[in-house]
Scaffold this active site. Structure first.
Site, PDB file in Angstrom:
ATOM      1  N   ALA A  67       0.844  -1.200   0.000  1.00  0.00           N
ATOM      2  CA  ALA A  67       0.000   0.000   0.000  1.00  0.00           C
ATOM      3  C   ALA A  67       0.874   1.243   0.000  1.00  0.00           C
ATOM      4  CB  ALA A  67      -0.916  -0.005   1.218  1.00  0.00           C
ATOM      5  N   ASP A  68       0.260   2.354  -0.333  1.00  0.00           N
ATOM      6  CA  ASP A  68       0.936   3.638  -0.280  1.00  0.00           C
ATOM      7  C   ASP A  68      -0.091   4.687   0.111  1.00  0.00           C
ATOM      8  OD1 ASP A  68       3.582   5.064  -0.998  1.00  0.00           O
ATOM      9  OD2 ASP A  68       2.038   6.301  -1.933  1.00  0.00           O
TER      10      ASP A  68
END
Length: 191
Positions: A67-68
Protein backbone atom coordinates in the site's frame (compact mmCIF):
# COMPACT_ATOMS: atom_id res chain seq x y z
CA UNK A 1 -1.86 -19.49 1.34
CA UNK A 2 0.86 -17.33 2.91
CA UNK A 3 0.28 -13.58 3.23
CA UNK A 4 3.27 -11.29 2.82
CA UNK A 5 2.96 -7.66 3.88
CA UNK A 6 5.01 -5.61 1.44
CA UNK A 7 5.34 -2.69 3.84
CA UNK A 8 7.38 -1.81 6.89
CA UNK A 9 4.58 0.31 8.34
CA UNK A 10 3.64 -0.65 11.91
CA UNK A 11 0.29 1.07 11.31
CA UNK A 12 -0.55 -1.38 8.51
CA UNK A 13 0.29 -4.31 10.77
CA UNK A 14 -2.02 -2.86 13.44
CA UNK A 15 -4.83 -2.38 10.91
CA UNK A 16 -4.50 -5.95 9.62
CA UNK A 17 -4.68 -7.12 13.24
CA UNK A 18 -8.07 -5.37 13.50
CA UNK A 19 -9.27 -7.92 10.93
CA UNK A 20 -7.58 -10.72 12.88
CA UNK A 21 -4.93 -11.07 10.18
CA UNK A 22 -1.29 -11.63 11.00
CA UNK A 23 0.96 -11.75 7.92
CA UNK A 24 3.24 -14.75 7.59
CA UNK A 25 6.11 -12.40 6.74
CA UNK A 26 6.87 -8.70 6.37
CA UNK A 27 9.03 -7.73 3.38
CA UNK A 28 9.29 -3.96 2.89
CA UNK A 29 10.19 -3.20 -0.74
CA UNK A 30 13.08 -0.94 -1.60
CA UNK A 31 11.88 1.27 -4.46
CA UNK A 32 12.33 4.85 -5.59
CA UNK A 33 9.28 6.77 -4.35
CA UNK A 34 10.01 9.99 -6.23
CA UNK A 35 6.93 11.31 -8.06
CA UNK A 36 7.30 11.63 -11.83
CA UNK A 37 7.36 15.16 -13.18
CA UNK A 38 3.77 16.45 -13.29
CA UNK A 39 2.37 13.28 -11.71
CA UNK A 40 -0.89 13.85 -9.85
CA UNK A 41 -1.42 12.50 -6.32
CA UNK A 42 -3.89 9.66 -7.00
CA UNK A 43 -2.07 8.17 -10.04
CA UNK A 44 1.21 8.54 -8.12
CA UNK A 45 -0.14 6.69 -5.10
CA UNK A 46 -1.66 3.94 -7.27
CA UNK A 47 1.65 3.51 -9.13
CA UNK A 48 3.55 3.28 -5.85
CA UNK A 49 1.25 0.55 -4.47
CA UNK A 50 1.60 -1.51 -7.68
CA UNK A 51 5.37 -1.03 -7.87
CA UNK A 52 5.76 -2.02 -4.23
CA UNK A 53 3.72 -5.20 -4.76
CA UNK A 54 5.78 -6.09 -7.82
CA UNK A 55 9.11 -5.39 -6.05
CA UNK A 56 8.50 -7.91 -3.27
CA UNK A 57 10.05 -11.30 -3.96
CA UNK A 58 7.38 -13.95 -3.43
CA UNK A 59 6.77 -17.62 -4.18
CA UNK A 60 3.85 -18.48 -6.50
CA UNK A 61 1.66 -19.50 -3.53
CA UNK A 62 2.34 -16.30 -1.59
CA UNK A 63 -0.04 -13.35 -1.60
CA UNK A 64 1.65 -9.94 -1.43
CA UNK A 65 -0.20 -6.94 0.02
CA UNK A 66 1.34 -3.50 -0.50
CA UNK A 67 0.00 0.00 0.00
CA UNK A 68 0.94 3.64 -0.28
CA UNK A 69 -0.53 6.72 1.36
CA UNK A 70 0.00 10.32 0.32
CA UNK A 71 -1.40 13.65 1.38
CA UNK A 72 -2.54 15.88 -1.46
CA UNK A 73 -3.04 19.62 -1.18
CA UNK A 74 -4.53 20.41 -4.56
CA UNK A 75 -2.10 18.91 -7.07
CA UNK A 76 0.78 18.96 -4.59
CA UNK A 77 2.01 15.62 -3.27
CA UNK A 78 3.07 15.81 0.37
CA UNK A 79 5.06 12.69 1.11
CA UNK A 80 7.08 11.93 4.20
CA UNK A 81 8.94 15.05 5.33
CA UNK A 82 12.74 14.93 5.20
CA UNK A 83 13.11 16.79 8.47
CA UNK A 84 11.26 18.86 11.07
CA UNK A 85 11.57 21.98 8.91
CA UNK A 86 9.73 20.35 6.01
CA UNK A 87 7.16 18.89 8.44
CA UNK A 88 6.54 22.42 9.75
CA UNK A 89 6.15 23.67 6.17
CA UNK A 90 3.56 20.94 5.49
CA UNK A 91 1.61 21.69 8.69
CA UNK A 92 1.51 25.42 7.97
CA UNK A 93 0.31 24.71 4.41
CA UNK A 94 -2.45 22.42 5.74
CA UNK A 95 -3.49 24.81 8.51
CA UNK A 96 -7.13 25.90 8.20
CA UNK A 97 -7.61 24.00 4.95
CA UNK A 98 -9.08 20.83 3.55
CA UNK A 99 -6.84 18.32 1.84
CA UNK A 100 -7.13 14.82 0.46
CA UNK A 101 -5.51 11.67 1.74
CA UNK A 102 -5.04 9.03 -0.95
CA UNK A 103 -4.32 5.44 -0.01
CA UNK A 104 -3.81 2.86 -2.71
CA UNK A 105 -3.34 -0.84 -2.14
CA UNK A 106 -2.28 -3.67 -4.40
CA UNK A 107 -2.53 -7.42 -3.92
CA UNK A 108 -0.45 -9.77 -6.08
CA UNK A 109 -0.26 -13.52 -6.44
CA UNK A 110 2.13 -14.66 -9.12
CA UNK A 111 1.41 -12.53 -12.19
CA UNK A 112 -2.10 -11.53 -11.10
CA UNK A 113 -2.35 -8.08 -9.50
CA UNK A 114 -5.44 -6.23 -8.34
CA UNK A 115 -5.46 -2.70 -6.96
CA UNK A 116 -7.80 -0.16 -5.42
CA UNK A 117 -7.49 3.37 -4.15
CA UNK A 118 -9.47 5.36 -1.61
CA UNK A 119 -9.61 9.14 -1.39
CA UNK A 120 -10.68 10.77 1.87
CA UNK A 121 -10.97 14.44 2.81
CA UNK A 122 -9.52 15.96 5.97
CA UNK A 123 -9.83 19.47 7.37
CA UNK A 124 -7.21 20.97 9.66
CA UNK A 125 -8.13 23.71 12.09
CA UNK A 126 -6.02 26.87 11.98
CA UNK A 127 -2.77 26.03 13.70
CA UNK A 128 -0.80 28.37 15.93
CA UNK A 129 2.98 28.33 16.06
CA UNK A 130 2.72 26.90 19.58
CA UNK A 131 0.62 23.97 18.29
CA UNK A 132 2.95 23.31 15.33
CA UNK A 133 6.08 23.44 17.49
CA UNK A 134 4.47 21.33 20.20
CA UNK A 135 3.45 18.72 17.66
CA UNK A 136 6.88 18.68 16.04
CA UNK A 137 8.43 18.09 19.47
CA UNK A 138 6.42 14.85 19.81
CA UNK A 139 8.28 13.34 16.84
CA UNK A 140 4.98 11.88 15.60
CA UNK A 141 5.48 13.61 12.22
CA UNK A 142 8.38 11.32 11.31
CA UNK A 143 7.74 8.76 8.58
CA UNK A 144 4.19 10.08 8.04
CA UNK A 145 2.78 11.33 4.73
CA UNK A 146 2.02 15.02 5.04
CA UNK A 147 3.94 15.13 8.31
CA UNK A 148 1.08 13.97 10.54
CA UNK A 149 -0.98 10.99 11.63
CA UNK A 150 -4.70 11.22 12.35
CA UNK A 151 -4.40 8.54 15.04
CA UNK A 152 -1.66 10.44 16.88
CA UNK A 153 -1.53 13.84 18.60
CA UNK A 154 -2.37 15.59 15.30
CA UNK A 155 -5.87 14.15 15.65
CA UNK A 156 -6.48 17.22 17.85
CA UNK A 157 -5.99 19.37 14.72
CA UNK A 158 -8.75 17.61 12.75
CA UNK A 159 -12.32 18.77 13.45
CA UNK A 160 -13.72 17.09 10.32
CA UNK A 161 -12.98 14.23 7.96
CA UNK A 162 -14.95 12.44 5.28
CA UNK A 163 -14.15 9.02 3.92
CA UNK A 164 -12.31 6.05 5.37
CA UNK A 165 -10.56 6.57 8.70
CA UNK A 166 -8.54 3.37 8.22
CA UNK A 167 -7.42 4.58 4.78
CA UNK A 168 -6.22 7.85 6.30
CA UNK A 169 -4.24 5.81 8.85
CA UNK A 170 -2.72 3.78 6.00
CA UNK A 171 -4.83 0.79 4.94
CA UNK A 172 -8.53 0.88 3.96
CA UNK A 173 -9.99 -2.12 5.75
CA UNK A 174 -13.07 -2.67 3.56
CA UNK A 175 -11.06 -2.63 0.33
CA UNK A 176 -8.25 -4.71 1.85
CA UNK A 177 -10.66 -7.42 3.01
CA UNK A 178 -12.37 -7.45 -0.40
CA UNK A 179 -9.11 -7.69 -2.36
CA UNK A 180 -7.67 -10.43 -0.14
CA UNK A 181 -10.94 -12.37 -0.38
CA UNK A 182 -10.94 -12.02 -4.18
CA UNK A 183 -7.69 -14.02 -4.20
CA UNK A 184 -9.19 -16.68 -1.94
CA UNK A 185 -7.51 -15.50 1.26
CA UNK A 186 -9.64 -16.56 4.27
CA UNK A 187 -10.20 -13.11 5.78
CA UNK A 188 -13.21 -14.20 7.81
CA UNK A 189 -12.10 -17.75 8.62
CA UNK A 190 -12.67 -18.79 12.22
CA UNK A 191 -10.01 -21.51 12.24
Amino acid sequence: MRLILGSGSPRRLELLAVLGIRPDDVRPPDIDETPARGELPRPYCERMAREKALAVAAAPDELVLSADTTVALGRRIMGKPRDAGEAAEFLHALSGRRHRVVTALAVRRGEALRARSVVSSVKFKRLSDVEVNGYLATGDWQDKAGGYSIQGPAGAFIPWMEGSHSAIVGLPLAETAALLSSFGYPVWSTS
